[in-house]
Design a protein around this motif. Structure first.
Motif: not given
Length: 63
Positions: A24-28
């Motif tokens: 949830r803390a990073y981009t795809a």
């Protein structure tokens, strides 16, 4: 690589969270890169597959 399902992404998120990596803390794109580098199940994936799967997973797994 076969189709990436929500269950596959749930398991990958759980494995990586145990290693301290919170999806949830990073981009795809960052997550896809991490999966292809560190998760054996995603080693042979085309980069667009995990990016699309992570994007869908992130949008469908909001609490």
């Amino acid at each position: 690589m076969k189709n990436i399902t929500k269950e596959t992404m749930d398991l990958a998120a759980t494995r990586r969270f145990a290693d301290g990596f919170n999806f949830r803390a990073y981009t795809a794109h960052k997550i896809a890169h991490d999966l292809m580098r560190w998760d054996q199940e995603f080693k042979d994936a085309d980069y667009t597959q995990p990016v699309a799967a992570v994007t869908l997973w992130q949008s469908s797994s909001r609490d």
